[in-house]
Write a protein that holds these residues in place. Structure first.
Motif, short mmCIF file in Angstrom:
data_model
loop_
_atom_site.label_atom_id
_atom_site.label_comp_id
_atom_site.label_asym_id
_atom_site.label_seq_id
_atom_site.Cartn_x
_atom_site.Cartn_y
_atom_site.Cartn_z
N THR A 194 -20.39 10.92 -1.70
CA THR A 194 -19.99 10.76 -0.30
C THR A 194 -18.48 10.72 -0.16
O THR A 194 -17.93 11.32 0.79
CB THR A 194 -20.64 9.51 0.35
OG1 THR A 194 -20.29 8.36 -0.40
CG2 THR A 194 -22.14 9.65 0.42
N ALA A 220 -17.23 14.29 -0.32
CA ALA A 220 -17.51 15.03 0.91
C ALA A 220 -16.58 14.61 2.05
O ALA A 220 -16.03 15.45 2.76
CB ALA A 220 -18.96 14.86 1.32
N VAL A 221 -16.41 13.31 2.20
CA VAL A 221 -15.54 12.80 3.26
C VAL A 221 -14.10 13.23 3.00
O VAL A 221 -13.39 13.63 3.93
CB VAL A 221 -15.66 11.26 3.37
CG1 VAL A 221 -14.62 10.70 4.32
CG2 VAL A 221 -17.06 10.88 3.82
N TRP A 239 -19.75 18.35 3.66
CA TRP A 239 -20.58 17.28 4.22
C TRP A 239 -22.06 17.63 4.13
O TRP A 239 -22.87 16.82 3.70
CB TRP A 239 -20.16 17.04 5.68
CG TRP A 239 -20.85 15.89 6.32
CD1 TRP A 239 -20.51 14.56 6.23
CD2 TRP A 239 -21.99 15.95 7.17
NE1 TRP A 239 -21.37 13.80 6.97
CE2 TRP A 239 -22.30 14.63 7.56
CE3 TRP A 239 -22.79 16.99 7.64
CZ2 TRP A 239 -23.36 14.32 8.40
CZ3 TRP A 239 -23.84 16.69 8.48
CH2 TRP A 239 -24.12 15.37 8.85
N LEU A 250 -22.53 8.57 4.85
CA LEU A 250 -22.26 9.99 5.05
C LEU A 250 -22.39 10.36 6.53
O LEU A 250 -21.55 11.09 7.07
CB LEU A 250 -23.20 10.83 4.19
CG LEU A 250 -22.89 12.31 4.08
CD1 LEU A 250 -21.50 12.57 3.50
CD2 LEU A 250 -23.94 13.00 3.21
N ARG A 308 -19.54 12.21 9.76
CA ARG A 308 -19.93 13.58 10.14
C ARG A 308 -18.79 14.31 10.83
O ARG A 308 -18.26 13.85 11.83
CB ARG A 308 -21.15 13.53 11.05
CG ARG A 308 -21.63 14.89 11.47
CD ARG A 308 -22.90 14.80 12.25
NE ARG A 308 -22.77 13.86 13.35
CZ ARG A 308 -23.27 14.08 14.56
NH1 ARG A 308 -23.95 15.17 14.81
NH2 ARG A 308 -23.12 13.18 15.49
#
Length: 117
Positions: free
Chosen positions: A48, A51-52, A60, A86, A90
């Motif tokens: 996470t 992705a962030v 994401w 997560l 968004r």
């Protein structure tokens, strides 16, 4: 000072968590999702965070793969906590992949996803 240097060296040698990118690329075999819950949490936290940090819709969306794999392998509670993190991050115009709908009730209750009509 030596004790600190040694413990740092020792930590680096024993850090055996997989690279988050490898986990995202191959969520079913890059990690044993049935291992200790604290290790599953650490891996999913890395995914996470990756992705962030990337901040893209593609990163994401791809980060949901390991969460789904963990949930299906018997760690739905840990995966659910990571799903909430997560979902909070968004990017604009991103939608939760259909394969991640198993988290929909929890995300809807948390106000992070609209209820299906």
């Amino acid at each position: 000072m030596r004790a600190r240097a040694w413990s740092s060296f020792q930590w680096r040698c024993s850090a055996d968590l997989p690279d988050p990118v490898a986990v995202v690329e191959n969520p079913d075999s890059a990690f044993d999702w049935q291992s200790r819950p604290d290790l599953v949490w650490a891996v999913l936290s890395g995914v996470t965070a990756w992705a962030v940090g990337r901040g893209t819709v593609e990163a994401w969306r791809s980060a949901w793969g390991p969460l789904i794999a963990a949930a299906e392998a018997g760690a739905p509670d840990v995966a659910g906590a990571a799903a909430r993190t997560l979902a909070k991050a968004r990017p604009a115009r991103a939608t939760v992949p259909a394969s991640a709908r198993r988290f929909a009730p929890m995300l809807t209750a948390a106000g992070l996803m609209e209820a299906a009509a």
